[in-house]
Design an enzyme around this catalytic site. Structure first.
Site, PDB file in Angstrom:
ATOM      1  CG  ASP A  44      -2.991   5.279   7.969  1.00 17.75           C
ATOM      2  OD1 ASP A  44      -1.943   4.577   8.294  1.00 17.75           O
ATOM      3  OD2 ASP A  44      -3.809   5.116   7.154  1.00 17.75           O
ATOM      4  CG  HIS A  61      -1.180   4.272   4.781  1.00 18.54           C
ATOM      5  ND1 HIS A  61      -1.540   3.254   5.313  1.00 18.54           N
ATOM      6  CD2 HIS A  61      -0.575   3.359   3.498  1.00 18.54           C
ATOM      7  CE1 HIS A  61      -1.613   2.010   4.864  1.00 18.54           C
ATOM      8  NE2 HIS A  61      -1.026   1.996   3.752  1.00 18.54           N
ATOM      9  CB  SER A  68      -1.028  -0.219   1.145  1.00 25.34           C
ATOM     10  OG  SER A  68      -0.169  -0.445   2.671  1.00 25.34           O
TER      11      SER A  68
END
Length: 446
Positions: A413, A416, A164
């Protein structure tokens, strides 16, 4: 009664012209001679063997995963360079400097951002994280120029391959390029669209994402199956490797998935060991050597297949991107900081340093082999990313997570990166690498 000729004035004018035209021409000779004396004409010194460059591109149609629209492979297109040679620079060492000029794009105008990284649209209230630029100690990175990037990938296919973080970097690039030329999504496949391709018709350029979190063949854990991954370390993942002959540049990015529980195999299905596999009666071997072997397998596959086909390829390995959880990621760990770390405030150490070291070492080992058809560089972003704890979505991976009575202990998160955000710098450095390649400063071994 006389008549007046309609051609009378014309006849008189013609007689005057015949009388004075020779004198006018003679008077121009001395002027012309003076012009040639002071401003002589310069002609190119061409020999009989000099030829004009061939500026007609040769196109090759191909396919990618389940028969999507054809790709175009490039040849030299004769374009003029619109940039200067970038200086030699160590981009890994520097500091984040606050600047008034913000990013090229925003999260409300770019349609390719994954929802969980669209921090602006999800209501993140602070915007200071958008106004920091990475300043290396030895030089300055130019702001990203989408025109130059698109020139460099004209008639080419650029593939991002990995987990990702590869997707995060790809979407940053697409958003910056879209400020100049809107891409068309021409292919999607797989769960959560893990295989996608965009085309920039203005430059006939293709940009793809291939989901491959280990680069080697693997079976990912699932909710209805074993709670561990299975990795075959000496077998490359053909979901991307089968299209190597259609790629002109490849960006590899892996790391975080190697932290998950896994069992490791060789080609003959013999078990080498495992990572965090209680109850399976396998030897615990950790994941560092596994990461190294997986990257070695991937780089060898790129080198060998392109050499066999006698086609050149440029490859980049984006180094490990640290997370910034304060506490355990699955136990309400958060990343609440709103400013970058100062230089020296946060050291690159432990797992972050070890993961980066393995990736940089494997890149250097592969470069030492000196294959003619394989040009390779490390995009070393680990330290500059470590210094940006403020650049993650945090709770804003969810839309407006702290309003309407929602419990503040929401999942964060901290892996990311917000788009726009610090990850845009990765692509600024990528462009500098590509410019050096284009100018021949990273030379292929002959």
């Amino acid at each position: 009664m006389g008549t007046t000729s309609p051609f009378k004035d014309h006849h008189q004018s013609h007689s005057l012209t015949k009388k004075f035209l020779p004198w006018a021409i003679y008077s121009l000779f001395p002027i012309a001679l003076l012009r040639l004396y002071f401003y002589p004409l310069n002609f190119p010194n061409l020999s009989s063997t000099d030829q004009l460059p061939n500026t007609s591109p040769i196109t090759i149609t191909s396919s990618i995963i389940s028969n999507p629209p054809p790709l175009i492979s490039p040849q030299e297109n004769g374009r003029a360079r619109s940039y200067e040679s970038p200086p030699s620079c160590d981009y890994t060492s520097g500091k984040w400097v606050h600047e008034k000029q913000g990013p090229l794009y925003n999260g409300t105008t770019c349609g390719t951002i994954k929802e969980g990284q669209n921090c602006i649209a999800h209501g993140r209230p602070d915007f200071e994280y958008l106004y920091w630029r990475w300043h290396p100690n030895q030089c300055k990175i130019p702001r990203f120029d989408p025109n130059t990037f698109l020139q460099l990938i004209t008639n080419k296919h650029v593939a991002f391959v990995g987990d990702s973080m590869a997707r995060n970097q790809l979407e940053s690039l697409l958003c910056m390029l879209a400020t100049l030329s809107a891409p068309n999504l021409v292919y999607t496949n797989g769960e959560d669209n893990k295989f996608r391709r965009w085309n920039f018709p203005s430059h006939n350029a293709n940009v793809s994402i291939y989901w491959s979190p280990f680069l080697v063949h693997g079976v990912e854990k699932s909710n209805d199956g074993p709670n561990h991954n299975k990795l075959y370390l000496d077998t490359v993942d053909e979901r991307w490797a089968k299209d190597l002959d259609k790629m002109d540049q490849i960006v590899l990015s892996i790391g975080h998935w190697f932290l998950h529980p896994a069992v490791y195999f060789e080609r003959d299905d013999s078990v080498l060991g495992c990572h965090y596999c209680p109850g399976l009666n396998y030897t615990e071997i950790g994941f560092y050597d596994v990461l190294r072997k997986a990257l070695k397998t991937a780089l060898s596959a790129i080198r060998e297949r392109r050499e066999a086909g006698r086609k050149a390829i440029d490859a980049v390995v984006t180094t490990f991107s640290p997370s910034h959880f304060e506490g355990e990621w699955d136990k309400a760990g958060a990343c609440p900081k709103t400013r970058p770390y100062e230089e020296g405030e946060k050291l690159l150490e432990g797992m972050d340093a070890d993961m980066r070291k393995i990736e940089v070492e494997e890149v250097e080992l592969a470069k030492e082999k000196g294959e003619r058809f394989f040009r390779l560089e490390a995009l070393d972003v680990t330290k500059l990313s470590l210094m940006r704890p403020d650049g993650h979505p945090g709770p804003y991976m969810h839309p407006f997570p702290l309003g309407n009575g929602v419990n503040e202990r929401v999942q964060n998160d901290c892996v990311h990166w917000c788009l726009p955000g610090p990850i845009d710098t990765w692509n600024e450095i990528l462009l500098e690498i590509m410019k050096k390649w284009d100018l021949g400063q990273f030379r292929r071994e002959e």
